[in-house]
Design a protein around this motif. Structure first.
Motif, PDB file in Angstrom:
ATOM      1  N   GLU A   1       5.304   7.701 -44.583  1.00 35.18           N
ATOM      2  CA  GLU A   1       6.158   8.263 -45.744  1.00 35.18           C
ATOM      3  C   GLU A   1       7.191   8.175 -44.870  1.00 35.18           C
ATOM      4  O   GLU A   1       7.528   8.520 -43.702  1.00 35.18           O
ATOM      5  CB  GLU A   1       5.858   9.402 -46.020  1.00 35.18           C
ATOM      6  CG  GLU A   1       3.831   9.409 -46.608  1.00 35.18           C
ATOM      7  CD  GLU A   1       3.875  10.474 -47.132  1.00 35.18           C
ATOM      8  OE1 GLU A   1       4.383  12.026 -46.702  1.00 35.18           O
ATOM      9  OE2 GLU A   1       2.703  10.692 -48.127  1.00 35.18           O
ATOM     10  N   TYR A   2       9.003   8.500 -45.515  1.00 35.95           N
ATOM     11  CA  TYR A   2       9.556   9.029 -45.135  1.00 35.95           C
ATOM     12  C   TYR A   2      10.330   9.624 -45.910  1.00 35.95           C
ATOM     13  O   TYR A   2      10.400   9.426 -47.064  1.00 35.95           O
ATOM     14  CB  TYR A   2      10.405   7.764 -44.421  1.00 35.95           C
ATOM     15  CG  TYR A   2      10.859   6.404 -45.562  1.00 35.95           C
ATOM     16  CD1 TYR A   2      11.946   6.410 -46.013  1.00 35.95           C
ATOM     17  CD2 TYR A   2       9.927   5.768 -46.062  1.00 35.95           C
ATOM     18  CE1 TYR A   2      12.652   5.689 -47.499  1.00 35.95           C
ATOM     19  CE2 TYR A   2      10.326   4.754 -46.673  1.00 35.95           C
ATOM     20  CZ  TYR A   2      11.702   5.209 -47.840  1.00 35.95           C
ATOM     21  OH  TYR A   2      11.998   4.011 -49.292  1.00 35.95           O
ATOM     22  N   ARG A   3      11.733  10.167 -45.006  1.00 37.69           N
ATOM     23  CA  ARG A   3      13.184  11.104 -46.441  1.00 37.69           C
ATOM     24  C   ARG A   3      14.088  10.377 -46.242  1.00 37.69           C
ATOM     25  O   ARG A   3      14.287  10.247 -45.924  1.00 37.69           O
ATOM     26  CB  ARG A   3      12.940  11.767 -45.755  1.00 37.69           C
ATOM     27  CG  ARG A   3      13.661  13.162 -46.644  1.00 37.69           C
ATOM     28  CD  ARG A   3      13.590  14.296 -46.244  1.00 37.69           C
ATOM     29  NE  ARG A   3      12.195  14.807 -46.536  1.00 37.69           N
ATOM     30  CZ  ARG A   3      11.579  15.801 -46.798  1.00 37.69           C
ATOM     31  NH1 ARG A   3      12.445  17.151 -46.505  1.00 37.69           N
ATOM     32  NH2 ARG A   3      10.318  16.137 -46.877  1.00 37.69           N
TER      33      ARG A   3
ATOM     34  N   ASP B   1      10.743  12.417 -50.428  1.00 35.76           N
ATOM     35  CA  ASP B   1       9.524  11.256 -49.669  1.00 35.76           C
ATOM     36  C   ASP B   1       9.896  10.129 -50.259  1.00 35.76           C
ATOM     37  O   ASP B   1       9.517   9.997 -51.616  1.00 35.76           O
ATOM     38  CB  ASP B   1       8.300  12.379 -49.979  1.00 35.76           C
ATOM     39  CG  ASP B   1       8.743  13.899 -49.154  1.00 35.76           C
ATOM     40  OD1 ASP B   1       9.542  13.869 -47.735  1.00 35.76           O
ATOM     41  OD2 ASP B   1       8.155  14.511 -49.490  1.00 35.76           O
TER      42      ASP B   1
ATOM     43  N   CYS C   1      10.522  -1.479 -48.699  1.00 36.99           N
ATOM     44  CA  CYS C   1      11.694  -0.310 -48.338  1.00 36.99           C
ATOM     45  C   CYS C   1      12.433  -1.130 -49.108  1.00 36.99           C
ATOM     46  O   CYS C   1      12.671  -1.643 -48.838  1.00 36.99           O
ATOM     47  CB  CYS C   1      11.066  -0.521 -47.478  1.00 36.99           C
ATOM     48  SG  CYS C   1      12.643   1.198 -46.545  1.00 36.99           S
TER      49      CYS C   1
ATOM     50  N   ALA D   1      13.591   4.393 -42.910  1.00 36.91           N
ATOM     51  CA  ALA D   1      12.583   4.727 -42.678  1.00 36.91           C
ATOM     52  C   ALA D   1      12.759   3.885 -41.278  1.00 36.91           C
ATOM     53  O   ALA D   1      11.136   4.395 -40.377  1.00 36.91           O
ATOM     54  CB  ALA D   1      11.964   3.324 -43.489  1.00 36.91           C
TER      55      ALA D   1
ATOM     56  N   THR E   1      12.030   7.250 -39.330  1.00 38.97           N
ATOM     57  CA  THR E   1      10.573   7.490 -39.134  1.00 38.97           C
ATOM     58  C   THR E   1       9.750   6.954 -38.063  1.00 38.97           C
ATOM     59  O   THR E   1       8.940   7.928 -37.566  1.00 38.97           O
ATOM     60  CB  THR E   1       9.724   7.217 -40.619  1.00 38.97           C
ATOM     61  OG1 THR E   1      10.881   8.493 -40.825  1.00 38.97           O
ATOM     62  CG2 THR E   1       8.460   8.152 -40.249  1.00 38.97           C
TER      63      THR E   1
END
Length: 92
Positions: A11-13, A19, A42, A50, A53
């Motif tokens: 997961e990434y912001r 999210d 992505c 991404a 992260t």
């Protein structure tokens, strides 16, 4: 090269504060001197978030600090169009 991790979910912001989820494959040479990271699922606009992260949570535990890495963002195949990959610049 051998496949070290396949379809690793993470997961990434996003820059917009949402999210999101994507997957990563990591290929590494036997010596560990070179690696290829493939991002799947992505959007290109979210790639910096991404990658950030992964650089802070996942890659430091799998790669040596001196490893040279090539990162690719995979564009999924659409009807009548081949799958493509975009080579990403690494700034971290």
């Amino acid at each position: 090269m051998h496949l070290l991790r396949q379809a690793y979910p993470f997961e990434y912001r996003t820059a917009g504060g949402l999210d999101a989820e994507a997957q990563a494959d990591l290929w590494v040479t036997v010596s560990g001197s070179r690696a290829v990271l493939v991002l799947r699922g992505c959007p290109i606009g979210d790639v910096p978030a991404a990658m950030n992260t992964l650089h802070h949570t996942w890659l430091p535990y799998l790669l040596h600090p001196e490893t040279q890495m090539l990162a690719l963002a995979l564009h999924p195949r659409r009807e009548g169009v081949k799958a493509r990959a975009l080579v990403l610049p690494l700034s971290a």
